[in-house]
Design a protein around this motif. Sequence first.
Motif, PDB file in Angstrom:
ATOM      1  N   ILE A   1     -16.396  39.095   7.031  1.00  0.00           N
ATOM      2  CA  ILE A   1     -15.932  38.132   8.033  1.00  0.00           C
ATOM      3  C   ILE A   1     -15.347  36.900   7.365  1.00  0.00           C
ATOM      4  O   ILE A   1     -14.297  36.385   7.778  1.00  0.00           O
ATOM      5  N   LYS A   2     -15.996  36.421   6.321  1.00  0.00           N
ATOM      6  CA  LYS A   2     -15.462  35.273   5.566  1.00  0.00           C
ATOM      7  C   LYS A   2     -14.060  35.570   5.037  1.00  0.00           C
ATOM      8  O   LYS A   2     -13.143  34.726   5.145  1.00  0.00           O
ATOM      9  N   GLU A   3     -13.869  36.763   4.504  1.00  0.00           N
ATOM     10  CA  GLU A   3     -12.556  37.148   3.959  1.00  0.00           C
ATOM     11  C   GLU A   3     -11.488  37.087   5.043  1.00  0.00           C
ATOM     12  O   GLU A   3     -10.377  36.585   4.812  1.00  0.00           O
ATOM     13  N   SER A   4     -11.807  37.592   6.235  1.00  0.00           N
ATOM     14  CA  SER A   4     -10.852  37.552   7.340  1.00  0.00           C
ATOM     15  C   SER A   4     -10.527  36.122   7.746  1.00  0.00           C
ATOM     16  O   SER A   4      -9.367  35.771   8.000  1.00  0.00           O
TER      17      SER A   4
ATOM     18  N   PHE B   1      -9.074  29.303   7.723  1.00  0.00           N
ATOM     19  CA  PHE B   1     -10.439  28.775   7.675  1.00  0.00           C
ATOM     20  C   PHE B   1     -10.904  28.821   6.220  1.00  0.00           C
ATOM     21  O   PHE B   1     -10.923  29.886   5.598  1.00  0.00           O
ATOM     22  N   ASN B   2     -11.274  27.695   5.671  1.00  0.00           N
ATOM     23  CA  ASN B   2     -11.850  27.648   4.325  1.00  0.00           C
ATOM     24  C   ASN B   2     -13.365  27.753   4.489  1.00  0.00           C
ATOM     25  O   ASN B   2     -14.038  26.771   4.793  1.00  0.00           O
TER      26      ASN B   2
ATOM     27  N   ILE C   1     -14.976  25.122   7.132  1.00  0.00           N
ATOM     28  CA  ILE C   1     -16.112  25.429   7.999  1.00  0.00           C
ATOM     29  C   ILE C   1     -17.253  26.030   7.180  1.00  0.00           C
ATOM     30  O   ILE C   1     -17.023  26.599   6.104  1.00  0.00           O
ATOM     31  N   THR C   2     -18.452  25.867   7.683  1.00  0.00           N
ATOM     32  CA  THR C   2     -19.615  26.556   7.135  1.00  0.00           C
ATOM     33  C   THR C   2     -20.045  27.610   8.144  1.00  0.00           C
ATOM     34  O   THR C   2     -20.341  27.287   9.299  1.00  0.00           O
TER      35      THR C   2
ATOM     36  N   ALA D   1      -2.565  26.324  14.753  1.00  0.00           N
ATOM     37  CA  ALA D   1      -1.433  25.391  14.725  1.00  0.00           C
ATOM     38  C   ALA D   1      -1.346  24.598  16.029  1.00  0.00           C
ATOM     39  O   ALA D   1      -1.099  23.382  16.017  1.00  0.00           O
ATOM     40  N   GLU D   2      -1.574  25.261  17.164  1.00  0.00           N
ATOM     41  CA  GLU D   2      -1.589  24.561  18.456  1.00  0.00           C
ATOM     42  C   GLU D   2      -2.662  23.486  18.490  1.00  0.00           C
ATOM     43  O   GLU D   2      -2.485  22.444  19.137  1.00  0.00           O
ATOM     44  N   ALA D   3      -3.767  23.755  17.789  1.00  0.00           N
ATOM     45  CA  ALA D   3      -4.867  22.784  17.742  1.00  0.00           C
ATOM     46  C   ALA D   3      -4.629  21.710  16.685  1.00  0.00           C
ATOM     47  O   ALA D   3      -5.488  20.844  16.474  1.00  0.00           O
ATOM     48  N   GLY D   4      -3.471  21.769  16.013  1.00  0.00           N
ATOM     49  CA  GLY D   4      -3.132  20.769  15.006  1.00  0.00           C
ATOM     50  C   GLY D   4      -3.777  21.025  13.664  1.00  0.00           C
ATOM     51  O   GLY D   4      -3.934  20.108  12.855  1.00  0.00           O
ATOM     52  N   LEU D   5      -4.120  22.281  13.389  1.00  0.00           N
ATOM     53  CA  LEU D   5      -4.809  22.625  12.145  1.00  0.00           C
ATOM     54  C   LEU D   5      -4.067  23.745  11.419  1.00  0.00           C
ATOM     55  O   LEU D   5      -3.903  24.838  11.964  1.00  0.00           O
TER      56      LEU D   5
END
Length: 524
Positions: A380-383, A389-390, A363-364, A354-358
């Motif tokens: 890791i993807k699940e986390s 992170f999509n 991501i891949t 959120a601080e980064a505006g996201l």
Amino acid sequence: MRIVKFGVSRRALFMAAGAFASMSLLGMSAAKAQVATDNIDLDATIQAGIAYGLSGTFDPLSASGAVTVAANWHTMEGLVDLDPVTREPYAALAAEMPTSADGIEYIVKLRDGAVFHDGTPVTAEDVVYSAERVLDPASNSLFRSFVSFIDKVEVVDETTVKFTNKFPFSLFNERIGSIKIVPKALVEADPEAFGKLPTGTGPYKLISAVPEAEIVFERNEDYTGNRPALAADMVWNLIADPTARVNALNSGTVMAIEDVPYIDVDAVAAVAELEKAQSFGLLFAMFNTQTAPFNDVRVRQAFMYAIDMDKVIGTGMLDNATAASSFLPETHPNYHRAENVYGNDPEKAKALLAEAGLESVDITLMSTDHGWVKDVAPIIKESLDAVGFNTTLDIGQSGGQYVKVDAGEMQVMIAPGDPSVFGNDPDILMQWWFGDNIWPTTRYRWAESEGYAELTTLLNDALRLSGEEQQAKWNEAMDLISVEVPLYPLLHRQLPTAWSAEELEGFAPVPTTGLSFLDVGVKK
């Protein structure tokens, strides 16, 4: 089954008690050698199961493969070498451990009677030649940066050399083994042939090497050092398939195997000796720091805080790893708990995004296809997906993935690594990924940053220090890496090794890839 701390084993403890240390590290008398071999069949063959295929050269100028490096432990020598098990330096081709009054000049004498495998004497000229070919920028040696503290090497007499350093360097004995001594005449006559079947001075000779099949060694009868071969020969069976490797041990085809699959640890421990050595070997996350979203350090930190390491280690690795709390594992003698320790904190990860505006970002996540890495990638993807992170997974063969990385096609990648096979001090481990090389310049693309300049200064300063002052600089460097996270460990692996205690005497696992049979024999 025993879990062994970094670089510590039954054999290391025995050596610390004095008996084996006096034999292997401080010099072995004829009487002690006789006692040590009373229970050994000196005519036996050691059969081993190796987890990796053979690739690349054996020439120690550039040998970096898991198999070639481990083979060279047995066939090649530096003036001083690191014991593969304890990671402590010992005099190999040197008559005694080098010392210096000022840290600049070291006079080193060769051990008496040292000869190469072809019977020719080792000379000071061979030592100078071996050092200069590593130090020569044109050679592109992997190990040049490991010995960059050396200014020049000179012949004193036929069996004595003088090293002159650029500055006092406290790790001289730990690093000088990066230069393996080779016969000048043979290398110059046919470098390619030497790389395929090198001539060294070690206790074993390399007889043949067939990729995906086997490597054959035999005893060097002319060896004059303190670690003579305790078997007539060795056969290293190259068995990349983990099930086949376990079956080879269970059937008695081999006496020891490395890299026991985590799923098979309990079953193997029921029928053989098994130890899990805590290694430096890590799974790291590497970010393209020049491309959104990971050009923002807050997004890199959010990635790290998002990962449920308990689940990664417990489910994906069956508890055969330790979550990173620093660049070094906690069992390392130079361990320092880092300024940032990335325990699983989804709310902090979301706040950083959120601080980064996201609120969310596509991501891949690239990954290598090593078996255990593939197992943890979906976790890791699940986390990551749980905090915004999509994530799309891109799992592929290591070589192909690094082609894409080097072409600038990476956002973030997880991959394994373990340069501790080359040395164990914090500088060599950090220089591997953060030195002036392809990693910061081409891969995670951090070399132009202020953080990288600061890190380089810290590492360069540490080289010129010793003791607590040196450790303090390394601590600052590890803190900086933990905050900036251009490339950072997620976990440090445990390495399960298994062997037949009924057959092998003196065997102990190493805290890195490979198997060592120095001071190891087959029981009568």
